[in-house]
Design an enzyme around this catalytic site. Structure first.
Site, PDB file in Angstrom:
ATOM      1  N   PRO A 140      39.488  39.329  34.837  1.00 37.28           N
ATOM      2  CA  PRO A 140      40.345  39.770  35.939  1.00 37.28           C
ATOM      3  C   PRO A 140      39.544  39.888  37.235  1.00 37.28           C
ATOM      4  O   PRO A 140      38.472  40.492  37.256  1.00 37.28           O
ATOM      5  CB  PRO A 140      40.840  41.140  35.471  1.00 37.28           C
ATOM      6  CG  PRO A 140      40.758  41.079  33.981  1.00 37.28           C
ATOM      7  CD  PRO A 140      39.549  40.252  33.695  1.00 37.28           C
ATOM      8  N   GLU A 141      40.040  39.278  38.291  1.00 40.11           N
ATOM      9  CA  GLU A 141      39.369  39.352  39.583  1.00 40.11           C
ATOM     10  C   GLU A 141      40.120  40.329  40.480  1.00 40.11           C
ATOM     11  O   GLU A 141      41.061  41.001  40.037  1.00 40.11           O
ATOM     12  CB  GLU A 141      39.272  37.959  40.187  1.00 40.11           C
ATOM     13  CG  GLU A 141      38.425  37.023  39.327  1.00 40.11           C
ATOM     14  CD  GLU A 141      38.055  35.729  40.038  1.00 40.11           C
ATOM     15  OE1 GLU A 141      38.077  35.685  41.273  1.00 40.11           O
ATOM     16  OE2 GLU A 141      37.736  34.750  39.334  1.00 40.11           O
TER      17      GLU A 141
END
Length: 270
Positions: free
Chosen positions: A2-3
């Site tokens: 997840p960014e």
């Protein structure tokens, strides 16, 4: 992994259910994450969660006595669920709330983290971070000053959290393509015009990803279980060998800093 957009989507998803609620219980089923969950996290029990904020890829559950710091790691996710729902495999942490719901942390790879920040004292993991990309502090003059004299590749430069937080691999690929900058260019070669374009594109790409719900990755779904869909709008990431969406030149793939990098040799000349 997840960014920043995925983490921001998680923040926006849990915030309406969490802010203003009292923590009635904390259940830790697996304390061995990226770092051991500290016993001090139990101080969250009995506290009202005043705000849910984000710094870089860290989610912050702020109370009057301290802050719980959550990192999703490679495969972590948060859900807001009824307290009656039994945990499944890899459901490592539950924070039960006074409204009859709980925040459930799921992390198959256990590379995430739950930490505790006492009072207003800054936690070491939040130190030395650059500005948030969607704030005014991240601007062309700032980026140009940070780049001056640096020989490191442009892509590695904008992915450095000490320069700017949250520009992960996907969004670095997309931003550099949209700005017309080769990912291997030395950071110190950046011009004022290019710096302006790159800052604008980073902001645009990240804001679009947040609006559209985060990129669809195999390990990420939103708080309500629906996958994000920004991947449908990606222009170059993961598309090596395909025609450039701008000029039809074949997109090329190289590795920079052990990360896959896709670019157009025509639109992003070295």
């Amino acid at each position: 992994m997840p960014e920043l957009p995925e983490v921001e989507v998680s923040r926006l998803g849990i915030m309406p259910y969490v802010e203003g609620q009292t923590v009635t219980e904390i259940t830790i089923r697996q304390p061995k994450l990226r770092w051991p969950i500290p016993e001090t996290l139990q101080q969250l029990k009995g506290q009202v969660i005043r705000r849910v904020t984000r710094r870089a890829k860290y989610l912050l559950l702020e109370t009057d006595v301290g802050t719980a710091i959550v990192h999703l790691g490679m495969s972590g996710s948060l859900r807001v669920l009824p307290t009656s729902l039994a945990p499944e495999k890899h459901d490592h942490v539950d924070v039960t709330l006074s409204n009859g719901r709980l925040i459930r942390y799921h992390d198959p790879r256990r590379f995430g983290a739950w930490l505790w920040q006492e009072g207003d004292l800054p936690h070491p993991v939040l130190g030395k971070l650059g500005p948030e990309p969607l704030t005014d502090a991240f601007n062309a003059d700032y980026l140009l000053a940070k780049a001056a004299g640096k020989k490191m590749a442009m892509k590695s430069f904008i992915m450095d959290n000490a320069v700017v937080v949250g520009v992960g691999n996907i969004y670095a690929n997309e931003s550099l393509f949209c700005a017309g900058i080769h990912p291997k260019r030395p950071a110190g070669s950046l011009t004022q015009t290019e710096a302006t374009a790159l800052v604008d594109e980073i902001k645009t790409v990240l804001a679009a990803a947040i609006t559209q719900g985060g990129t669809t990755l195999k390990d990420f779904t939103q708080v309500d279980g629906k996958a994000g869909y920004f991947a449908q709008a990606l222009r170059v990431y993961g598309k090596s060998g395909e025609p450039c969406p701008t000029c039809d030149t074949t997109l090329e793939r190289i590795v920079i800093g052990q990360r896959a990098t896709v670019f157009c040799p025509q639109c992003q000349p070295l």
